[in-house]
Design a protein around this motif. Structure first.
Motif, short mmCIF file in Angstrom:
data_model
loop_
_atom_site.label_atom_id
_atom_site.label_comp_id
_atom_site.label_asym_id
_atom_site.label_seq_id
_atom_site.Cartn_x
_atom_site.Cartn_y
_atom_site.Cartn_z
N ARG A 216 -1.71 3.22 -12.28
CA ARG A 216 -0.79 4.13 -11.61
C ARG A 216 -1.35 5.56 -11.57
O ARG A 216 -1.86 6.07 -12.56
CB ARG A 216 0.57 4.12 -12.34
CG ARG A 216 1.67 4.87 -11.58
CD ARG A 216 3.01 4.73 -12.28
NE ARG A 216 3.42 3.33 -12.38
CZ ARG A 216 4.02 2.66 -11.39
NH1 ARG A 216 4.25 3.28 -10.23
NH2 ARG A 216 4.36 1.41 -11.56
N THR A 219 -6.83 7.08 -7.84
CA THR A 219 -7.43 6.72 -6.56
C THR A 219 -8.80 6.15 -6.87
O THR A 219 -9.66 6.82 -7.44
CB THR A 219 -7.57 7.94 -5.63
OG1 THR A 219 -6.26 8.49 -5.39
CG2 THR A 219 -8.20 7.53 -4.30
N SER A 236 6.75 -4.26 -6.87
CA SER A 236 6.42 -2.83 -6.99
C SER A 236 5.05 -2.64 -7.63
O SER A 236 4.30 -1.72 -7.24
CB SER A 236 7.49 -2.10 -7.80
OG SER A 236 7.59 -2.63 -9.11
N LYS A 239 2.42 -3.33 -4.88
CA LYS A 239 2.33 -2.21 -3.94
C LYS A 239 1.58 -1.05 -4.58
O LYS A 239 0.71 -0.42 -3.95
CB LYS A 239 3.73 -1.77 -3.52
CG LYS A 239 3.72 -0.59 -2.55
CD LYS A 239 5.13 -0.15 -2.18
CE LYS A 239 5.09 1.07 -1.27
NZ LYS A 239 6.45 1.55 -0.93
N MET A 240 1.90 -0.75 -5.84
CA MET A 240 1.19 0.31 -6.56
C MET A 240 -0.29 0.04 -6.61
O MET A 240 -1.12 0.92 -6.33
CB MET A 240 1.77 0.44 -7.98
CG MET A 240 1.09 1.51 -8.85
SD MET A 240 -0.39 0.90 -9.74
CE MET A 240 0.33 -0.25 -10.90
N LEU A 242 -2.26 -1.96 -4.66
CA LEU A 242 -2.93 -1.94 -3.36
C LEU A 242 -3.09 -0.52 -2.83
O LEU A 242 -4.07 -0.23 -2.13
CB LEU A 242 -2.15 -2.79 -2.36
CG LEU A 242 -2.13 -4.30 -2.63
CD1 LEU A 242 -1.18 -5.00 -1.67
CD2 LEU A 242 -3.53 -4.90 -2.51
N THR A 243 -2.17 0.37 -3.16
CA THR A 243 -2.25 1.75 -2.66
C THR A 243 -3.14 2.63 -3.54
O THR A 243 -3.27 3.83 -3.28
CB THR A 243 -0.84 2.36 -2.55
OG1 THR A 243 -0.16 2.24 -3.80
CG2 THR A 243 -0.04 1.66 -1.46
N ARG A 244 -3.80 2.05 -4.56
CA ARG A 244 -4.79 2.81 -5.34
C ARG A 244 -6.14 2.82 -4.63
O ARG A 244 -7.05 3.55 -5.05
CB ARG A 244 -5.02 2.16 -6.72
CG ARG A 244 -3.82 2.06 -7.66
CD ARG A 244 -3.12 3.37 -7.86
NE ARG A 244 -2.03 3.49 -6.90
CZ ARG A 244 -1.50 4.65 -6.51
NH1 ARG A 244 -1.98 5.79 -6.95
NH2 ARG A 244 -0.51 4.68 -5.65
N SER A 273 3.34 -10.16 -1.23
CA SER A 273 2.31 -9.41 -0.48
C SER A 273 1.62 -10.31 0.54
O SER A 273 1.32 -9.86 1.66
CB SER A 273 1.29 -8.81 -1.44
OG SER A 273 0.64 -9.81 -2.19
#
Length: 312
Positions: A216, A219, A236, A239-240, A242-244, A273
């Motif tokens: 969390r 990047t 959740s 999603k966390m 994959l968005t890293r 997903s």
């Protein structure tokens, strides 16, 4: 007509290649469309066609490699090698890790397609039974990318979901706490490259292991990231994760949807997903089955039995 001959110096290996009553040779002949015969420790075909000779050489080289590896019965090896020849150029579908003793070849058609996705897509989801190669092949491709200096870092992570136990109650520092959970991935690495190489890369920070919760806020750029046991992520958490993803990175997500350990009625982030992202062309999806299991032959039978039970 001229002959093309391959010398196999080990008599025990050539016996395995030929099989009982030359049963393996008959399978190879059917695949090549030409006769295969032996003289001592030589295997020959009656052909001077360059493509046929190259295919023969590649098939025998792969069979010998697999027999040396000691992982399968010789007939299973021959069948798996020939199956991967049917629809793909298996010479191109392989993983060559710098410093490893041999190439990693697919042992089924599905594994060949999986490797192709690992090498051509930036995000790949793979579901499959225990022993189907989903994690092993992801680790192999990740090591290839790092040791070839295509990526700067390998990050391996997984959700920590265990009945009645949490990281806080386990002894030791974070690395000691998470190590039992990530041991299967380290085992995979240590069968591909030396333990010393894994240790060196870990000490240099090139290989990093961490629980999913520690992703969390980060990047992750110029890295290859493996999320294992993804069936135990919540929606959740997935999603966390994959968005890293940062610039020039790849993500490999693996899991077995038949072994979900989440609390009752908590949906799996892996299944969710796959359902919502499957229309995105830049993401690869692969499902491996009992037919792709490459562990002990008994494991394949066990997996198939459970699959049959679930279909009733």
């Amino acid at each position: 007509m001229s002959e093309y001959t391959i010398v196999v110096p080990d008599n025990d290996i050539i016996s395995c290649v030929c099989g009982t009553n030359d049963s393996n040779l008959k399978l190879i002949e059917e695949s090549l469309g030409v006769s295969v015969f032996t003289r001592g420790n030589e295997l020959s075909i009656d052909s001077n066609d360059q493509e046929t000779c190259q295919k023969f050489q590649f098939i025998i080289d792969r069979i010998v490699d697999e027999i040396n590896d000691g992982g399968l019965d010789s007939e299973d090896i021959v069948v798996s090698v020939l199956n991967t020849q049917k629809k793909v150029n298996a010479d191109e579908i392989s993983i060559l890790i710098p410093g490893a003793v041999k190439k990693i070849y697919p042992r089924s058609q599905n594994q060949a397609e999986y490797i192709n996705k690992l090498q051509t897509k930036d995000i790949v989801f793979c579901t499959g039974s225990a022993g189907s190669g989903k994690t092993f092949l992801a680790v192999a491709e990740a090591l290839r990318l790092v040791l070839s200096h295509v990526k700067n870092k390998l990050i391996i992570t997984r959700p920590v979901v265990e009945a009645g136990e949490s990281l806080g109650f386990l002894p030791g520092d974070l690395e000691q706490k998470i190590n039992p959970y990530l041991r299967p991935l380290r085992d995979a690495m240590e069968t591909l490259v030396s333990i010393e190489t894994v240790r060196r890369l870990t000490e240099a920070g090139i290989i990093e292991t961490a629980p999913l919760a520690y992703m969390r806020g980060r990047t992750l750029s110029n890295a290859v990231i493996i999320l294992d046991e993804a069936q135990n992520t919540t929606c959740s958490q997935m999603k966390m994760f994959l968005t890293r993803m940062g610039e020039n990175s790849k993500m490999f997500i693996t899991g077995d949807t038949t072994q979900i350990d989440l609390p009752h009625k908590t949906p799996s982030g892996l299944i969710h997903s796959i359902n919502i992202l499957n229309k995105i062309e830049d993401i690869g999806f692969m499902e491996l089955t009992a037919e792709d299991v490459v562990r002990n032959r008994l494991v394949k039978k066990i997996v198939r039995a459970y699959e049959n039970e679930e279909q009733k």
